[in-house]
Write a protein that holds these residues in place. Structure first.
Motif, PDB file in Angstrom:
ATOM      1  N   ILE A   1      37.435  47.693  29.392  1.00  0.00           N
ATOM      2  CA  ILE A   1      37.337  48.352  30.957  1.00  0.00           C
ATOM      3  C   ILE A   1      35.966  47.697  31.554  1.00  0.00           C
ATOM      4  O   ILE A   1      36.108  46.967  32.097  1.00  0.00           O
ATOM      5  N   ALA A   2      34.719  47.779  30.478  1.00  0.00           N
ATOM      6  CA  ALA A   2      33.354  47.839  31.199  1.00  0.00           C
ATOM      7  C   ALA A   2      33.733  46.103  31.381  1.00  0.00           C
ATOM      8  O   ALA A   2      32.877  45.322  32.385  1.00  0.00           O
ATOM      9  N   THR A   3      33.775  45.435  30.146  1.00  0.00           N
ATOM     10  CA  THR A   3      33.687  43.985  30.450  1.00  0.00           C
ATOM     11  C   THR A   3      35.002  43.340  31.328  1.00  0.00           C
ATOM     12  O   THR A   3      34.489  42.359  32.358  1.00  0.00           O
ATOM     13  N   THR A   4      35.890  43.629  31.783  1.00  0.00           N
ATOM     14  CA  THR A   4      36.781  43.873  32.436  1.00  0.00           C
ATOM     15  C   THR A   4      36.166  43.272  34.081  1.00  0.00           C
ATOM     16  O   THR A   4      36.663  42.713  34.969  1.00  0.00           O
ATOM     17  N   LEU A   5      36.054  44.332  34.340  1.00  0.00           N
ATOM     18  CA  LEU A   5      35.867  45.444  35.514  1.00  0.00           C
ATOM     19  C   LEU A   5      34.174  45.021  36.085  1.00  0.00           C
ATOM     20  O   LEU A   5      34.432  45.220  37.767  1.00  0.00           O
ATOM     21  N   GLN A   6      33.412  45.384  35.211  1.00  0.00           N
ATOM     22  CA  GLN A   6      31.907  44.665  35.463  1.00  0.00           C
ATOM     23  C   GLN A   6      31.905  43.343  36.869  1.00  0.00           C
ATOM     24  O   GLN A   6      31.685  43.645  38.276  1.00  0.00           O
ATOM     25  N   PRO A   7      32.616  42.205  36.722  1.00  0.00           N
ATOM     26  CA  PRO A   7      32.336  41.525  37.469  1.00  0.00           C
ATOM     27  C   PRO A   7      32.976  41.929  39.409  1.00  0.00           C
ATOM     28  O   PRO A   7      32.684  41.987  40.326  1.00  0.00           O
ATOM     29  N   ARG A   8      34.344  42.749  38.836  1.00  0.00           N
ATOM     30  CA  ARG A   8      35.328  43.225  40.431  1.00  0.00           C
ATOM     31  C   ARG A   8      34.697  44.569  40.707  1.00  0.00           C
ATOM     32  O   ARG A   8      34.213  44.226  42.480  1.00  0.00           O
ATOM     33  N   PHE A   9      33.602  45.155  39.874  1.00  0.00           N
ATOM     34  CA  PHE A   9      32.506  46.145  40.256  1.00  0.00           C
ATOM     35  C   PHE A   9      31.797  45.399  41.362  1.00  0.00           C
ATOM     36  O   PHE A   9      31.068  45.934  42.514  1.00  0.00           O
ATOM     37  N   ASN A  10      31.040  44.361  40.563  1.00  0.00           N
ATOM     38  CA  ASN A  10      29.503  43.762  40.846  1.00  0.00           C
ATOM     39  C   ASN A  10      30.268  43.146  42.558  1.00  0.00           C
ATOM     40  O   ASN A  10      29.565  42.581  43.431  1.00  0.00           O
ATOM     41  N   ALA A  11      31.131  42.143  42.339  1.00  0.00           N
ATOM     42  CA  ALA A  11      32.124  41.802  43.600  1.00  0.00           C
ATOM     43  C   ALA A  11      32.569  42.496  44.436  1.00  0.00           C
ATOM     44  O   ALA A  11      32.782  41.977  45.992  1.00  0.00           O
TER      45      ALA A  11
ATOM     46  N   CYS B   1      24.361  36.892  33.415  1.00  0.00           N
ATOM     47  CA  CYS B   1      24.067  37.228  33.919  1.00  0.00           C
ATOM     48  C   CYS B   1      24.294  36.275  35.221  1.00  0.00           C
ATOM     49  O   CYS B   1      23.574  37.537  36.440  1.00  0.00           O
ATOM     50  N   ALA B   2      24.900  35.224  35.262  1.00  0.00           N
ATOM     51  CA  ALA B   2      25.198  34.617  36.607  1.00  0.00           C
ATOM     52  C   ALA B   2      26.109  35.208  37.297  1.00  0.00           C
ATOM     53  O   ALA B   2      27.288  36.295  36.460  1.00  0.00           O
ATOM     54  N   GLY B   3      26.198  34.952  37.811  1.00  0.00           N
ATOM     55  CA  GLY B   3      27.828  35.152  39.235  1.00  0.00           C
ATOM     56  C   GLY B   3      27.797  36.381  39.660  1.00  0.00           C
ATOM     57  O   GLY B   3      28.548  36.729  39.660  1.00  0.00           O
ATOM     58  N   SER B   4      26.624  37.422  39.921  1.00  0.00           N
ATOM     59  CA  SER B   4      26.087  38.495  41.204  1.00  0.00           C
ATOM     60  C   SER B   4      26.591  37.841  42.784  1.00  0.00           C
ATOM     61  O   SER B   4      27.285  38.811  43.355  1.00  0.00           O
ATOM     62  N   GLY B   5      25.497  36.933  42.516  1.00  0.00           N
ATOM     63  CA  GLY B   5      24.815  36.778  44.332  1.00  0.00           C
ATOM     64  C   GLY B   5      25.669  37.148  45.633  1.00  0.00           C
ATOM     65  O   GLY B   5      25.643  37.989  46.518  1.00  0.00           O
ATOM     66  N   ALA B   6      27.074  36.678  45.897  1.00  0.00           N
ATOM     67  CA  ALA B   6      28.173  36.898  46.250  1.00  0.00           C
ATOM     68  C   ALA B   6      28.702  38.220  46.552  1.00  0.00           C
ATOM     69  O   ALA B   6      28.856  38.516  47.464  1.00  0.00           O
ATOM     70  N   GLY B   7      28.616  39.064  45.796  1.00  0.00           N
ATOM     71  CA  GLY B   7      28.446  40.753  45.648  1.00  0.00           C
ATOM     72  C   GLY B   7      28.915  41.219  46.601  1.00  0.00           C
ATOM     73  O   GLY B   7      28.055  42.635  46.253  1.00  0.00           O
ATOM     74  N   ASN B   8      27.620  40.843  47.973  1.00  0.00           N
ATOM     75  CA  ASN B   8      26.560  41.697  49.032  1.00  0.00           C
ATOM     76  C   ASN B   8      27.830  42.395  50.145  1.00  0.00           C
ATOM     77  O   ASN B   8      27.364  43.416  50.419  1.00  0.00           O
ATOM     78  N   THR B   9      28.885  41.980  50.642  1.00  0.00           N
ATOM     79  CA  THR B   9      29.570  42.211  51.329  1.00  0.00           C
ATOM     80  C   THR B   9      30.774  42.986  50.963  1.00  0.00           C
ATOM     81  O   THR B   9      31.351  43.528  49.533  1.00  0.00           O
ATOM     82  N   THR B  10      30.580  44.383  51.307  1.00  0.00           N
ATOM     83  CA  THR B  10      31.766  45.242  51.324  1.00  0.00           C
ATOM     84  C   THR B  10      33.366  45.905  52.101  1.00  0.00           C
ATOM     85  O   THR B  10      32.783  45.244  53.451  1.00  0.00           O
TER      86      THR B  10
ATOM     87  N   ASP C   1      16.020  46.640  38.480  1.00  0.00           N
ATOM     88  CA  ASP C   1      16.818  47.282  37.580  1.00  0.00           C
ATOM     89  C   ASP C   1      18.457  47.314  37.930  1.00  0.00           C
ATOM     90  O   ASP C   1      18.461  47.982  37.945  1.00  0.00           O
ATOM     91  N   TRP C   2      18.754  45.747  38.273  1.00  0.00           N
ATOM     92  CA  TRP C   2      20.491  45.778  38.193  1.00  0.00           C
ATOM     93  C   TRP C   2      20.759  46.507  37.348  1.00  0.00           C
ATOM     94  O   TRP C   2      20.724  46.320  35.767  1.00  0.00           O
ATOM     95  N   THR C   3      21.954  47.025  37.540  1.00  0.00           N
ATOM     96  CA  THR C   3      22.890  47.393  36.645  1.00  0.00           C
ATOM     97  C   THR C   3      23.984  46.841  36.732  1.00  0.00           C
ATOM     98  O   THR C   3      24.669  47.174  35.357  1.00  0.00           O
ATOM     99  N   GLY C   4      24.355  46.533  37.340  1.00  0.00           N
ATOM    100  CA  GLY C   4      25.292  44.874  37.091  1.00  0.00           C
ATOM    101  C   GLY C   4      26.871  45.564  37.473  1.00  0.00           C
ATOM    102  O   GLY C   4      27.573  44.980  37.265  1.00  0.00           O
ATOM    103  N   PHE C   5      26.957  46.753  38.260  1.00  0.00           N
ATOM    104  CA  PHE C   5      28.486  47.792  38.668  1.00  0.00           C
ATOM    105  C   PHE C   5      28.176  47.331  40.358  1.00  0.00           C
ATOM    106  O   PHE C   5      28.582  47.966  40.620  1.00  0.00           O
ATOM    107  N   ASN C   6      26.857  47.273  40.770  1.00  0.00           N
ATOM    108  CA  ASN C   6      26.814  46.827  42.088  1.00  0.00           C
ATOM    109  C   ASN C   6      25.877  45.608  42.654  1.00  0.00           C
ATOM    110  O   ASN C   6      24.769  45.906  41.820  1.00  0.00           O
ATOM    111  N   PRO C   7      25.800  44.988  43.541  1.00  0.00           N
ATOM    112  CA  PRO C   7      25.315  43.991  44.027  1.00  0.00           C
ATOM    113  C   PRO C   7      23.801  44.573  44.616  1.00  0.00           C
ATOM    114  O   PRO C   7      22.900  44.194  44.112  1.00  0.00           O
ATOM    115  N   GLN C   8      23.345  45.685  44.264  1.00  0.00           N
ATOM    116  CA  GLN C   8      21.794  46.742  44.774  1.00  0.00           C
ATOM    117  C   GLN C   8      21.285  46.236  43.204  1.00  0.00           C
ATOM    118  O   GLN C   8      21.516  47.215  42.252  1.00  0.00           O
ATOM    119  N   MET C   9      20.085  45.589  44.131  1.00  0.00           N
ATOM    120  CA  MET C   9      19.036  45.744  43.023  1.00  0.00           C
ATOM    121  C   MET C   9      17.918  45.243  42.957  1.00  0.00           C
ATOM    122  O   MET C   9      17.103  45.286  44.333  1.00  0.00           O
TER     123      MET C   9
END
Lengths: 336, 475
Positions: free
Chosen positions: B106-116, B32-41, A66-74
């Motif tokens: 806004i959403a397209t530009t910032l989605q990867p940054r939020f996710n990371a 959809c790729a390129g998120s995995g790395a974003g688990n550190t805050t 259910d990933w939202t795309g805006f945070n790493p939680q899923m």
């Protein structure tokens, strides 16, 4: 791209591995050899794995969350995204529209491109040498020209041409007396939006495929055409029974490329009707996917839609191969 | 540009190009790729800044010389007003170095940054491609302390604002979004054209119909629309129904009640609109016309009398408005003379939503940016250059910097007094794209009131029945 090309490329490789005696010797893992493999096999392979295969796998995995795309939680949600996609009437509509495009666009484009290519290469005077129409070079440039314009520009340009109040089409139609086209919304009417969008896509693509077919037809020895002409075959008959079977491979390739382009169609559709057209009649899967991901923040669901789009695209390619094979493609004539 | 359904449609050629630039992403699975790395805050960033002592000059404790990363929606208002605030930040004792990055998506530009886990410090989350607040509500700061702080001139910010400005930014009790620009929704017309013909702006749909017949005599239409902006008519219809039927209508829609679109006041408005459409008073072809071109047919060619829009319309059509047009607004219509709310009741809200992500490196800097934006200095600069009021009161002189539209906005706000209302459900649940389709068909005369109602209800029900979508309760 052609059958001849493959044969040529394959020959030297076959010769080397087939050398007797070599096979028994232990492979000599010299530095040269290892670096050679690393550079020419390892590197491209890892690029392929990292940038092509792994995104595919990731996308499939995300489609189960259910990933939202805006945070790493899923969280893992199983196949529920697929259930949601297939019970969403708008998504189903977008699949229908995409499939419609994949049926009509390649067929019409190829038919047109073939006709033009034939006219330019072998459709000329029926006396003397086999040649195209006079001024063939001019026609070739004209028809190829749209392909050099980026798709987004084509979309914007045609949306202006079809503008209800200030567009060229309605301007001409009303000027010659068709008053019912005053302010007629070509792209905003449910019956015309899709055909008009298809027309624009075909207009943009036909030039490239014409050039592709011209190259293929030029590979056919003109003696064949000459003998066909001596036997009394007309131009249409020649095109159907000489040209088409001989460039079959090219047509198949073109069909698959065009099908993939039509199943995507994102740029054209976004430029012509970014909101999906009247009653969603021009909404395609890639547009709905984009909307789901970026405006609705449902990336898990969007990934599921992406997987469905990939599946549809692959089955389209499979279907084209199958049809080609069933209609006798495998024992086609080659000139190699 | 607004945080509203009007805003959703504000896509021009530029954003079209921008969205086309994303095709390689959207069209393929690679998107959809390129998120995995974003688990550190990086919460360390905010704790580091909190070590700096706070003072009335620096209530959030911005570290001296620290940098602030502001990403601003580059729409009808541009970004120069934000750059003005950035410059002011550099002149404060802490001398922060604020960079303003403009974007149309806004959403397209910032989605990867939020996710990371690396979002900017402050964002103007507006435009057609805004990030739905529902998606990121848990990842953005509560901004109550910004309003509690003093502005640059030393007055508590909350005492300098128009009433009700926190409501549109509050979600389930969290004040998450500072909506910066006061937006008035109205029917806009040319005062000079109306004066020349002796017309008066309508207050009910019947009066509008009568006006439409006079317009016909002059070979003009009553309304017109553009394909991306068909839901402007939904906005005016909802506003009208709320004025007619009172708060019950608003609450039913906001809380996604079953059969909410079948409520009497809404049906009366739809029927009145249908009568106008069937009478040929709406310029045909809108479903195929790009919306700013349609708007130019109203503001420049004067082919139609009225256009429902938010108050950004003046700025948006600045270069395409006929000289001496004298753009003026009148409140949305009622159905009857004895409606629940008076005719002066106004649909107005604060738009242009600013957010501060919790994971930003310089949260204090982001909040400070908002404090500077809300200073009298920056707010007056905005009103003067954009001809639109911010949520800060008293920044517009009586002559409205020479703008009739700005003067009429302030007049409408004054006349309405406390009868000001708005709603969020369309944007909060991202319904606009689906609703556009229905309105394009309806305005073109292609569907009945019944079909329109059924379609809108289906969109509402789909969200109401989807357990994965977090709902907000409005009371």
């Amino acid at each position: 791209m052609t059958a001849q090309g493959f044969t040529h490329r394959r020959t030297p490789g076959l010769a080397r591995t087939a050398t007797p005696g070599r096979r028994r010797r232990r492979r000599n893992w010299s530095v040269d050899r290892v670096t050679f493999f690393l550079a020419f096999l390892g590197l491209p392979l890892s690029v392929y794995l990292i940038f092509v295969v792994s995104p595919f796998i990731q996308a499939f995995y995300y489609s189960l969350t259910d990933w939202t795309g805006f945070n790493p939680q899923m969280d893992y949600v199983g196949l529920s995204n697929y259930t949601r996609a297939f019970t969403d009437n708008i998504f189903l509509k977008s699949i229908r529209n995409s499939v419609e495009l994949a049926i009509v666009v390649p067929f019409v484009t190829i038919a047109l491109a073939l006709t033009l290519a034939t006219l330019i290469t072998v459709g000329g005077s029926s006396h003397g040498q086999i040649r195209g129409l006079s001024a063939a070079g001019f026609y070739r440039v004209i028809s190829f020209f749209p392909y050099t314009i980026p798709a987004i520009i084509i979309g914007i340009m045609w949306s202006q041409v079809f503008d209800p109040s200030n567009g060229l089409v309605n301007g001409i139609l009303t000027a010659v007396g068709f008053k019912q086209f005053d302010s007629f919304p070509w792209l905003g009417n449910i019956d015309t939006a899709m055909p008009v969008s298809m027309f624009v896509i075909i207009w943009g693509l036909v030039g490239f495929y014409m050039v592709l077919f011209i190259a293929a037809i030029k590979g056919i020895p003109s003696e064949i055409y000459e003998s066909a002409r001596i036997d009394g075959a007309g131009r249409f008959r020649t095109a159907l029974t000489i040209t088409l079977p001989l460039i079959r491979e090219n047509v198949q390739t073109a069909y698959i490329y065009l099908g993939i382009a039509a199943l995507d169609a994102f740029v054209y559709m976004q430029a012509l009707n970014s909101n999906g057209g009247p009653n969603n009649s021009t909404l395609v899967m890639s547009q709905y996917l984009y909307r789901t991901a970026f405006t609705k923040g449902q990336w898990g669901l969007a990934c599921a839609m992406g997987v469905v789009l990939a599946a549809v695209t692959m089955s389209f390619a499979g279907l084209v191969f199958l049809v080609n094979r069933l209609t006798g493609g495998k024992d086609s004539v080659t000139l190699a | 540009m607004q945080n509203s359904s009007f805003g959703q449609a504000r896509i021009g050629r530029r954003s079209l190009l921008a969205s086309a630039a994303v095709i390689p992403l959207a069209g393929t699975l690679a998107s959809c790729a390129g998120s995995g790395a974003g688990n550190t805050t990086s919460t360390s960033g905010s704790s580091a800044t909190s070590a700096v002592s706070t003072s009335p000059d620096n209530p959030f404790g911005v570290a001296k010389g620290s940098s602030v990363d502001a990403v601003i929606f580059n729409g009808g208002y541009g970004v120069d007003y934000a750059q003005y605030a950035a410059k002011l930040m550099g002149q404060q004792p802490y001398a922060a170095n604020c960079t303003v990055t403009p974007t149309t998506t806004i959403a397209t530009t910032l989605q990867p940054r939020f996710n990371a886990g690396n979002p900017p410090d402050v964002i103007d989350d507006s435009g057609a491609n805004l990030i739905g607040i529902q998606t990121i509500l848990s990842e953005i700061e509560d901004l109550t302390d910004v309003f509690a702080a003093n502005n640059l001139e030393g007055t508590p910010i909350k005492d300098t604002l128009y009433g009700g400005v926190t409501a549109p930014g509050t979600y389930n009790g969290k004040f998450a979004v500072i909506n910066y620009v006061m937006t008035v929704y109205a029917l806009w017309y040319s005062q000079s054209m109306f004066d020349a013909n002796g017309w008066k702006p309508p207050t009910t749909w019947d009066e509008a119909y009568a006006l439409g017949q006079e317009a016909k005599a002059k070979n003009k239409y009553l309304f017109l629309w553009g394909k991306e902006a068909a839901t402007y008519y939904q906005t005016t219809a909802i506003g009208s129904a709320i004025k007619e039927g009172g708060n019950d209508v608003r609450l039913a829609l906001e809380n996604l009640k079953p059969k909410c679109w079948s409520l009497d006041p809404i049906q009366q408005v739809f029927t009145a609109m249908k009568k106008i459409i069937d009478a040929g008073m709406v310029k045909p072809g809108g479903s195929g016309t790009q919306f700013t071109q349609a708007q130019a047919q109203w503001s420049s060619q004067e082919q139609a009398l009225l256009y429902p829009s938010g108050s950004w319309i003046e700025n948006e059509m600045k270069s395409q408005t006929k000289a001496g047009f004298k753009m003026t607004g009148t409140p949305e219509l009622t159905v009857t003379k004895n409606s629940q709310m008076p005719a002066t009741a106004l649909h107005a809200t604060a738009g242009e939503g600013y957010i501060v992500p919790t994971q930003a490196k310089n949260v204090a800097g982001g909040k400070e940016f908002m404090r500077v934006m809300l200073s009298k200095d920056a707010a007056t600069n905005f009103a003067k250059t954009k001809l639109a009021p911010t949520i800060v009161k008293g920044t517009v002189p009586a002559d409205g910097f020479g703008s009739t539209a700005l003067v009429s906005q302030i007049k409408m706000l004054d006349n309405a007094a406390t009868d000001v209302f708005s709603w969020q459900f369309v944007d909060y649940y991202g319904m606009n794209a689906d609703q556009l389709v229905l309105w394009n068909t309806f305005l073109g005369g292609g569907s009945s009131v019944k079909q329109l109602t059924a379609g809108l209800q289906q969109i509402t029900d789909k969200i109401a029945n989807d357990p994965t979508i977090k709902k907000i309760t409005v009371s």
